[in-house]
Scaffold this active site. Structure first.
Site, PDB file in Angstrom:
ATOM      1  CD  GLU A   1      -3.682  -2.805  -4.593  1.00 39.09           C
ATOM      2  OE1 GLU A   1      -3.009  -3.278  -3.654  1.00 39.09           O
ATOM      3  OE2 GLU A   1      -3.784  -3.366  -5.700  1.00 39.09           O
TER       4      GLU A   1
ATOM      5  CG  ASP B   1      -7.986  -8.985  -0.187  1.00 37.17           C
ATOM      6  OD1 ASP B   1      -6.781  -8.821  -0.433  1.00 37.17           O
ATOM      7  OD2 ASP B   1      -8.465  -8.871   0.958  1.00 37.17           O
TER       8      ASP B   1
HETATM    9  O1  TRH Z   1     -11.311  -2.195   2.001  1.00 44.88           O
HETATM   10  P1  TRH Z   1      -9.865  -1.903   1.892  1.00 44.88           P
HETATM   11  O2  TRH Z   1      -9.208  -1.454   3.090  1.00 44.88           O
HETATM   12  O3  TRH Z   1      -9.200  -3.162   1.319  1.00 44.88           O
HETATM   13  C1  TRH Z   1      -7.938  -3.683   1.498  1.00 44.88           C
HETATM   14  C2  TRH Z   1      -7.933  -4.923   2.259  1.00 44.88           C
HETATM   15  O4  TRH Z   1      -7.796  -4.578   3.612  1.00 44.88           O
HETATM   16  C3  TRH Z   1      -6.878  -5.826   1.787  1.00 44.88           C
HETATM   17  O5  TRH Z   1      -6.604  -6.873   2.687  1.00 44.88           O
HETATM   18  C4  TRH Z   1      -5.624  -5.100   1.434  1.00 44.88           C
HETATM   19  O6  TRH Z   1      -4.930  -6.019   0.701  1.00 44.88           O
HETATM   20  C5  TRH Z   1      -5.908  -3.934   0.534  1.00 44.88           C
HETATM   21  O7  TRH Z   1      -6.859  -3.068   1.116  1.00 44.88           O
HETATM   22  C6  TRH Z   1      -4.682  -3.133   0.183  1.00 44.88           C
HETATM   23  O8  TRH Z   1      -9.620  -0.748   0.772  1.00 44.88           O
HETATM   24  P2  TRH Z   1      -9.667  -0.722  -0.804  1.00 44.88           P
HETATM   25  O9  TRH Z   1      -8.478  -1.417  -1.387  1.00 44.88           O
HETATM   26  O10 TRH Z   1      -9.850   0.651  -1.164  1.00 44.88           O
HETATM   27  O11 TRH Z   1     -10.958  -1.536  -1.220  1.00 44.88           O
HETATM   28  C7  TRH Z   1     -12.246  -1.074  -1.009  1.00 44.88           C
HETATM   29  C8  TRH Z   1     -13.167  -1.575  -2.117  1.00 44.88           C
HETATM   30  O12 TRH Z   1     -14.511  -1.318  -1.756  1.00 44.88           O
HETATM   31  C9  TRH Z   1     -12.923  -0.875  -3.437  1.00 44.88           C
HETATM   32  O13 TRH Z   1     -13.087  -1.776  -4.509  1.00 44.88           O
HETATM   33  C10 TRH Z   1     -14.027   0.169  -3.488  1.00 44.88           C
HETATM   34  C11 TRH Z   1     -15.140  -0.563  -2.793  1.00 44.88           C
HETATM   35  N1  TRH Z   1     -16.182   0.254  -2.196  1.00 44.88           N
HETATM   36  C12 TRH Z   1     -17.457   0.163  -2.698  1.00 44.88           C
HETATM   37  O14 TRH Z   1     -17.697  -0.579  -3.673  1.00 44.88           O
HETATM   38  N2  TRH Z   1     -18.449   0.885  -2.118  1.00 44.88           N
HETATM   39  C13 TRH Z   1     -18.229   1.726  -1.074  1.00 44.88           C
HETATM   40  O15 TRH Z   1     -19.185   2.366  -0.577  1.00 44.88           O
HETATM   41  C14 TRH Z   1     -16.884   1.848  -0.588  1.00 44.88           C
HETATM   42  C15 TRH Z   1     -16.610   2.790   0.540  1.00 44.88           C
HETATM   43  C16 TRH Z   1     -15.893   1.088  -1.159  1.00 44.88           C
END
Ligand code: TRH
Length: 389
Positions: free
Chosen positions: A280, A20
């Site tokens: 996402e 999010d």
């Molecule tokens: O963390 P996610 O699973 O996020 C979500 C939430 O669960 C949310 O409720 C749901 O709506 C959405 O998914 C679809 O996965 P996502 O979307 O990939 O987000 C992870 C974020 O974290 C992304 O902006 C990348 C960042 N990130 C970093 O900045 N550093 C890191 O080391 C990693 C592994 C990720």
């Protein structure tokens, strides 16, 4: 510093994990940097924000980062004057008093519901639709991110592809990056794969670790600390594995990384041979990284995420030769259904050269699409202009 009268309010409620805030922050900083829009970003969970942006001060009620004004969204908004644009990111709900304040503002703000990303066809039919408020003189508009024509597109900053290409073409910069993470540099001559693994907890993890340890090619698996760690630790017979640890078994070397700042996470995706991603935002960034990937969709009730998966696979596999398409489909489906993917893994590893070419072609194709922020600015400006008369 006071915001000028014309500014945008973007609201982010963290449901769980980092997607999010990941999606919302990415958009807010791009709107500021590339469109010079005054953005006030409301976030209800600064700790989640700090994981992807370490400079965030969790104790501050307000702070600036990259020119974006960030407010800790904890208190009533009754005394807050809404901006001329209000965006609810990922369908979060605005408090009633703020909606009332929007209704009495002249002219009322342009109100956007920025939805979740999906490759499904219905997205284009909903994108841009107005949804009038049942009681107040306000209209909310659906803005749907997506891959297909008629959707709102994907968030892609102007610097992204040039930055990626520069980094992927610079072995020294990559080795500096690896050293900074405490990882060995890569030796061009060695047949050894480096794969990042960002996943939810999953019954399929044990099978993946087993096949990596038994496979012909040595594999470095890079795992950020988070939801997958308890099962990984259990597979190694441990209660936990700390950040910075390197675990070896057979041909598998598993490194536990800290959560990286968002821009460093991009570099990780660019530098790896392949990436497991989820949710996402990491999924979209892995596509832009032009590397083979395996996506774990965010679980939804009634397995709705499997429809999302199927819709994306239809697009992604359209230009792959049937054998590779079948392999990618089977592996991604298995991973999402938490089945053992070990029987498919050796073929997938074997197919990585073709899949890498395809991943680059896919990323190139995505860049033909106008990016989400540009589409959003255009959409909103049109609405603002129509209200000016
Ligand atoms: O963390 P996610 O699973 O996020 C979500 C939430 O669960 C949310 O409720 C749901 O709506 C959405 O998914 C679809 O996965 P996502 O979307 O990939 O987000 C992870 C974020 O974290 C992304 O902006 C990348 C960042 N990130 C970093 O900045 N550093 C890191 O080391 C990693 C592994 C990720």
């Amino acid at each position: 510093m006071n915001l000028p009268v014309a500014h945008w309010d973007i609201f982010c409620s963290v449901v769980d994990n980092y997607g999010d805030i990941g999606v919302t922050w990415r958009l807010a900083r791009q709107l500021r940097a590339e469109f010079h829009i005054a953005v006030r970003l409301w976030v209800d969970d600064l700790r989640a924000f700090q994981h992807i942006r370490p400079e965030v001060d969790c104790a501050a009620a307000t702070q600036y980062l990259e020119g974006v004004e960030i407010w800790h969204w904890t208190t009533s908004l009754s005394l807050i004057e809404p901006g001329n644009v209000v965006i609810e990111a990922l369908a979060c709900d605005l408090p009633e008093d703020f909606i009332q304040a929007m209704a009495v503002k002249t002219p009322p703000p342009v109100w956007i519901n920025l939805e979740y990303l999906s490759a499904e066809n219905w997205v284009a039919g909903v994108h841009g639709l107005p949804s009038p408020h049942p009681r107040l003189a306000l209209t909310k508009y659906f803005f749907m991110p997506g891959y297909i024509a008629g959707s709102g597109g994907l968030t892609r900053e102007a610097w992204l592809y040039p930055g990626r290409d520069h980094f992927q073409g610079d072995a020294e910069a990559q080795n500096r990056f690896w050293s900074g993470l405490g990882l060995p540099e890569r030796n061009d001559g060695a047949r050894r794969l480096r794969i990042s693994l960002f996943s939810y907890d999953s019954a399929a993890l044990a099978g993946l670790l087993a096949i990596c340890s038994q496979g012909d090619i040595p594999i470095d698996l890079l795992v950020p600390r988070g939801l997958a760690i308890p099962q990984i630790a259990a597979w190694f017979g441990l209660a936990d594995i700390p950040e910075g640890a390197a675990m070896r078994r057979g041909h598998l070397c598993l490194y536990v990384l800290p959560m990286l700042a968002q821009d460093d996470y991009d570099r990780l995706l660019w530098a790896c041979d392949a990436n497991f991603v989820r949710g996402e935002d990491s999924f979209v960034r892995a596509q832009f990284a032009a590397r083979p990937m395996i996506w774990q969709a965010y679980r939804q009730s009634e397995d709705a995420h499997l429809d999302k998966l199927a819709a994306f696979l239809d697009l992604y596999c359209a230009d792959l030769p049937p054998v590779d398409a079948g392999l990618v489909r089977a592996l991604w489906r298995g991973w999402n259904r938490e089945e053992d993917i070990a029987p498919l893994w050796p073929d997938w590893i074997e197919a990585l050269p073709q899949l890498s070419i395809h991943a680059r072609a896919w990323a190139t194709q995505l860049a033909v699409q106008t990016d989400l922020a540009s589409n959003l600015v255009k959409f909103i400006n049109k609405l603002l202009e129509s209200r000016a008369f």
